[in-house]
Design a protein around this motif. Structure first.
Motif, short mmCIF file in Angstrom:
data_model
loop_
_atom_site.label_atom_id
_atom_site.label_comp_id
_atom_site.label_asym_id
_atom_site.label_seq_id
_atom_site.Cartn_x
_atom_site.Cartn_y
_atom_site.Cartn_z
N SER A 133 0.84 -1.20 0.00
CA SER A 133 0.00 0.00 0.00
C SER A 133 0.87 1.25 0.00
O SER A 133 2.10 1.19 0.11
CB SER A 133 -0.90 0.01 1.24
OG SER A 133 -0.10 0.11 2.42
N ASP A 134 0.21 2.43 -0.10
CA ASP A 134 0.94 3.69 -0.04
C ASP A 134 1.66 3.84 1.30
O ASP A 134 2.73 4.45 1.37
CB ASP A 134 -0.02 4.86 -0.25
CG ASP A 134 -0.46 4.99 -1.71
OD1 ASP A 134 0.24 4.44 -2.58
OD2 ASP A 134 -1.50 5.63 -1.96
N ILE A 137 4.96 2.18 1.11
CA ILE A 137 5.88 2.99 0.30
C ILE A 137 6.39 4.18 1.11
O ILE A 137 7.59 4.50 1.08
CB ILE A 137 5.17 3.47 -0.99
CG1 ILE A 137 4.78 2.27 -1.86
CG2 ILE A 137 6.07 4.43 -1.78
CD1 ILE A 137 3.95 2.63 -3.08
N ASP A 138 5.48 4.80 1.89
CA ASP A 138 5.89 5.92 2.73
C ASP A 138 6.93 5.49 3.76
O ASP A 138 7.90 6.21 4.03
CB ASP A 138 4.67 6.52 3.45
CG ASP A 138 3.74 7.25 2.48
OD1 ASP A 138 4.20 7.64 1.40
OD2 ASP A 138 2.55 7.41 2.82
N ALA A 275 6.84 10.78 -8.49
CA ALA A 275 5.96 9.69 -8.97
C ALA A 275 6.78 8.50 -9.44
O ALA A 275 6.46 7.34 -9.10
CB ALA A 275 5.07 10.21 -10.11
N ARG A 278 8.39 6.76 -6.37
CA ARG A 278 7.44 5.92 -5.63
C ARG A 278 7.15 4.63 -6.40
O ARG A 278 7.02 3.55 -5.80
CB ARG A 278 6.13 6.68 -5.38
CG ARG A 278 6.28 7.83 -4.39
CD ARG A 278 4.94 8.51 -4.14
NE ARG A 278 4.02 7.63 -3.42
CZ ARG A 278 3.96 7.53 -2.10
NH1 ARG A 278 4.79 8.24 -1.33
NH2 ARG A 278 3.10 6.72 -1.52
N LYS A 282 7.90 0.90 -5.01
CA LYS A 282 6.87 -0.16 -5.00
C LYS A 282 7.34 -1.40 -5.74
O LYS A 282 7.14 -2.53 -5.29
CB LYS A 282 5.57 0.34 -5.62
CG LYS A 282 4.43 -0.71 -5.54
CD LYS A 282 3.14 -0.19 -6.13
CE LYS A 282 2.01 -1.19 -5.86
NZ LYS A 282 2.28 -2.55 -6.31
#
Length: 445
Positions: A133-134, A137-138, A275, A278, A282
């Protein structure tokens, strides 16, 4: 008369080998003649030493060598004829005098066991699934940010945007201190340092030490008791209580880079900015997740295979594996630069349990691969190499690196073979899918 193989129990066997001394006469004469051509003796030119002197010096040695060679030849001829699956080299024990007309040897050896693979359909394994999920990634980006952290003194204008209102040490701050520890009023080895720096909350220091530092400002001093754990690595202070005095030299707050296009560029992302960065993070997390899930599933499959199969394990193979593991451990110590690692005592016996497990699993895999035709194909090996190479800047060079060394190719072949076994096992067994978070997955053994 055909040799009779005697069963000594489990995998141990014995066979008696006989042959006539006369069978070795020609080979003996040739061997002594060859030795005589180079033999040196006082008063004789090389190659001119009398046969009696050659016989006296080399006769017994030649008899010994030829008889062992003949016994070994007869043994392997018998093994091939009887289709004996040998687990290792035989031990040849001479049973007759060297001057006897009939030479007799007892050959002791181990055979490979009959591997009985249990009912795989009754086995149960867990296959984990994870969605990146985001939030994952964070968290990964936070790790990358912390790798580029730098520190500023508490109280400067940029101090968390508060203009330096709070200059006390907080969790996450870097502190630079002098400290001295005493037990019963006496300083102890390793209990004193100057300009020592560490980050509060990273667990580098004992909890009592960190707790005492929190809230202090540059210039502050504090004395506090600290109890060392009973299992503390410093045996001289383990289980004892010391009084520490610390003096804070500076308190620095962590300045982490902002996640922006400049940060992406610092990580090598030349186009696409945040972008693209990220997306690459991922992709890396997806790759790591796949590797981790496969590793966990493969490990469980191997454990289940080991538990459902019954057979005796050849002692000779276990001994060989113990020696191999001991040597591997020694080489690891040497590569890590451990002093005197080359001569350090590493008993092979300490690897006994691991060796038995590895030998068992190797025999199981070998048998299952033959039964189900699970050998690694050239296309599978190529696909695995291509997948590994894709993670590097120059994939073609990595591919060449793999194919330039037969041992590297063998390692990849073994990896693919294990994957084939895993896929076959999971096609037959009951597979339970279990969804976990990336953090949970990383903590599974």
């Amino acid at each position: 008369m055909a040799a009779q193989i005697e069963n000594l129990g489990q995998l141990d066997r014995k066979v008696t080998l006989e042959f006539a001394r006369a069978d070795l006469a020609k080979a003996r004469e040739d061997r002594l003649a060859k030795l005589g051509k180079t033999m040196k003796a006082p008063g004789f030119r090389p190659g001119k030493v009398p046969k009696t002197m050659v016989e006296k010096q080399y006769g017994m040695q030649v008899d010994f060598e030829l008889q062992f060679d003949k016994a070994q030849e007869l043994f392997y001829d018998l093994a091939q004829k009887e289709k004996i699956q040998l687990a290792g080299e035989p031990r040849l024990d001479p049973k007759s005098e060297l001057d006897a007309d009939k030479i007799v040897f007892d050959a002791y050896f181990e055979v490979l066991p009959e591997v009985k693979i249990g009912d795989i359909t009754k086995a149960e394994v867990t296959k984990y699934t994870t969605d990146i999920s985001d939030a994952e990634i964070d968290r990964a980006l936070d790790v990358l940010r912390k790798q580029q952290v730098h520190y500023h003194p508490r109280g400067d204008a940029g101090d968390h945007g508060d203009g330096g209102a709070n200059t006390a040490a907080q969790a996450g701050d870097q502190v630079v201190i002098d400290f001295v520890g005493k037990i019963d009023g006496v300083e102890f080895a390793g209990g004193k340092a100057e300009n020592f720096e560490y980050v509060l909350g990273e667990g580098r220091m004992l909890p009592e030490f960190e707790a005492a530092t929190l809230g202090l400002k540059a210039g502050d001093s504090k004395t506090f008791p600290l109890s060392f754990p009973a299992d503390y690595h410093g045996k001289d202070v383990a289980g004892k209580t010391a009084d520490f005095t610390i003096t804070v030299k500076s308190v620095n707050w962590a300045h982490l880079p902002v996640v922006d296009d400049a940060f992406a560029l610092s990580l090598g992302v030349t186009e696409g900015g945040v972008a693209k960065m990220r997306a690459e993070v991922k992709e890396n997390l997806d790759r790591e997740t796949k590797r981790r899930i496969t590793s966990l599933l493969k490990g469980e499959v191997m454990e289940k295979l080991n538990s459902i199969c019954e057979f005796d394990v050849p002692k000779s193979l276990v001994a060989q594996e113990q020696e191999r593991l001991a040597e591997s451990a020694r080489q690891d110590l040497i590569q890590r630069g451990i002093p005197n690692a080359k001569d350090a005592p590493i008993p092979a016996e300490m690897f006994a349990e691991q060796a038995v497990k590895r030998v068992r699993l190797g025999l199981i895999l070998s048998d299952l691969v033959k039964q189900q035709n699970l050998s690694a194909t050239a296309d599978q090996i190529k696909a695995e190499i291509d997948e590994q190479a894709a993670t590097y800047e120059d994939p073609k060079e990595v591919v060449r690196w793999f194919y330039s060394n037969p041992n590297r190719l063998k390692d990849v072949e073994n990896l693919v073979l294990e994957d084939n076994v895993m896929k076959y096992f999971t096609s037959q067994a009951k597979v339970i899918d279990k969804a976990v978070t990336f953090e949970e997955l990383s903590k599974l053994n």
